[in-house]
Design an enzyme around this catalytic site. Structure first.
Site, PDB file in Angstrom:
ATOM      1  N   HIS A  41      -2.435  17.015  -3.379  1.00  0.00           N
ATOM      2  CA  HIS A  41      -2.053  15.639  -3.725  1.00  0.00           C
ATOM      3  C   HIS A  41      -0.837  15.231  -2.916  1.00  0.00           C
ATOM      4  CE1 HIS A  41      -1.959  11.960  -5.966  1.00  0.00           C
ATOM      5  NE2 HIS A  41      -0.706  12.163  -6.297  1.00  0.00           N
TER       6      HIS A  41
ATOM      7  N   SER B 136      -0.176   7.876  -3.559  1.00  0.00           N
ATOM      8  CA  SER B 136      -0.526   8.095  -4.954  1.00  0.00           C
ATOM      9  C   SER B 136      -0.593   6.758  -5.705  1.00  0.00           C
ATOM     10  CB  SER B 136       0.465   9.071  -5.593  1.00  0.00           C
ATOM     11  OG  SER B 136       0.004   9.518  -6.841  1.00  0.00           O
TER      12      SER B 136
ATOM     13  N   ASP C 244      -7.504  17.913  -3.995  1.00  0.00           N
ATOM     14  CA  ASP C 244      -6.439  17.254  -4.765  1.00  0.00           C
ATOM     15  C   ASP C 244      -6.633  17.585  -6.246  1.00  0.00           C
ATOM     16  OD1 ASP C 244      -4.782  15.468  -6.184  1.00  0.00           O
ATOM     17  OD2 ASP C 244      -5.044  13.865  -4.718  1.00  0.00           O
TER      18      ASP C 244
END
Length: 334
Positions: free
Chosen positions: A308, A154, A281
């Site tokens: 995600h 991320s 995502d």
């Protein structure tokens, strides 16, 4: 890389075909409870250390030496996501897999993450790439290995890509970088969380961010980091307050551009790298990945499923990304 696992290989059973289910499970307490004990091996015998971020900045981390009885494959450095830490489930799980494969593992905390709020008076923000690159250089110097590889998740994936982009100029011997669901275009990602993602994603991030800011305020009571009214704002509002109060950027837009890796920002990448993301995502829109202008050395792999930073395979809560990252790292150092 034809024999390596690809995003298309990840075909989870229902209901893990839902990007929302994948995303919610990825950082859930349920997942941490259900993970096998082997997923926490990297935390055993780990050495807690402080590394040099340059200009007096101190960052914390954890180093774990592999114990396979063979020579180390090399050093694997892991970057967590926003408001995560070296003890985030996905970091522990990936680090443990790499440890078993013969890698020495270093897990780095960004500023104000992992109970390190007291080390540096100024607040964390996403444009603090200089200190992360400097810390990476310190890590590589202190634990030199024939091969050094890097993975981030991320926001940590965004930092990993920017660090890899700068590593050659900083004489950091980095051999490969891998980013899982990295933030590509922050302005688009922030907009997505506000406008198109379900409300609970923004609520989750805001709860963790406010807790972090309160810990920072307690560590430095003589500073007033934010007004109470500012802390009650939305993600966009509080981010803008951070920018105007605590950075040299003149606007929210300039700050978001400051850590963007969108479009042709990675065109000059000299180090081999892989970007793995999922089409479902709900946090980072896939369109930003499809618009990237990448050199031949950078592999873009878009899976249909995974959410995600999820990629959870089944009831044991283990992630496809462990196999994916380990296979690519191992191919660098067979």
């Amino acid at each position: 890389m034809s024999e390596l696992p690809r995003g298309k290989d990840f075909r989870p059973p229902w209901p893990l075909t839902s990007g929302h289910v994948q995303t919610m499970l990825s950082s859930s307490g349920v997942r941490r409870l259900l993970l096998p004990k082997s997923a926490r091996e990297v935390a055993d015998h780990a050495e807690d250390v402080v590394v040099d971020g340059g200009n007096g900045v101190r960052l914390t981390g954890a180093f774990t030496a592999q114990r396979t009885g063979r020579a180390s494959r090399g050093l694997a450095v892991l970057f967590h996501g926003w408001e995560g830490s070296v003890d985030s489930t996905y970091v522990l799980q990936t680090g443990s897999r790499l440890l078993r494969d013969g890698w020495d593992v270093f897990r780095l905390n960004f500023r104000d993450h992992g109970a390190s709020h007291h080390l540096n008076e100024a607040l964390f923000h996403s444009c603090r790439i200089d200190e992360v690159v400097h810390a990476l250089g310190d890590i590589v110097r202190r634990w030199p290995r024939p091969v050094t590889v890097l993975a981030g998740f991320s926001l940590g994936g965004n930092f990993a890509l920017r660090a890899a982009l700068r590593a050659p100029a900083e004489s950091i011997p980095l051999d490969y970088a891998l980013a899982v669901c990295p933030i590509i275009d922050p302005s688009e990602g922030l907009f997505s969380l506000e406008q198109s993602a379900p409300w609970f994603y923004q609520a989750y991030f805001m709860r963790k961010w406010r807790q972090s800011l309160k810990a920072k305020q307690q560590a430095f009571p003589h500073r007033q980091y934010f007004e109470l009214a500012e802390l009650k704002q939305s993600l966009r509002g509080l981010t803008e307050a951070l920018v105007l109060r605590h950075t040299d950027f003149g606007s929210l837009e300039a700050y978001l551009d400051g850590y963007s890796v969108a479009r042709d920002a990675l065109a000059g990448m000299a180090i081999p790298a892989t970007i793995l993301t999922a089409r479902d995502d709900p946090v980072i829109p896939v369109g930003a990945f499809e618009q990237l202008e990448l050199p031949p050395s950078v592999e873009l792999d878009i899976a249909e499923y995974g959410g995600h930073c999820g990629f959870i395979r089944g009831a044991d809560m283990t992630s496809f990304t462990d196999e994916y990252i380990a296979a690519r790292f191992n191919s660098i150092r067979a």
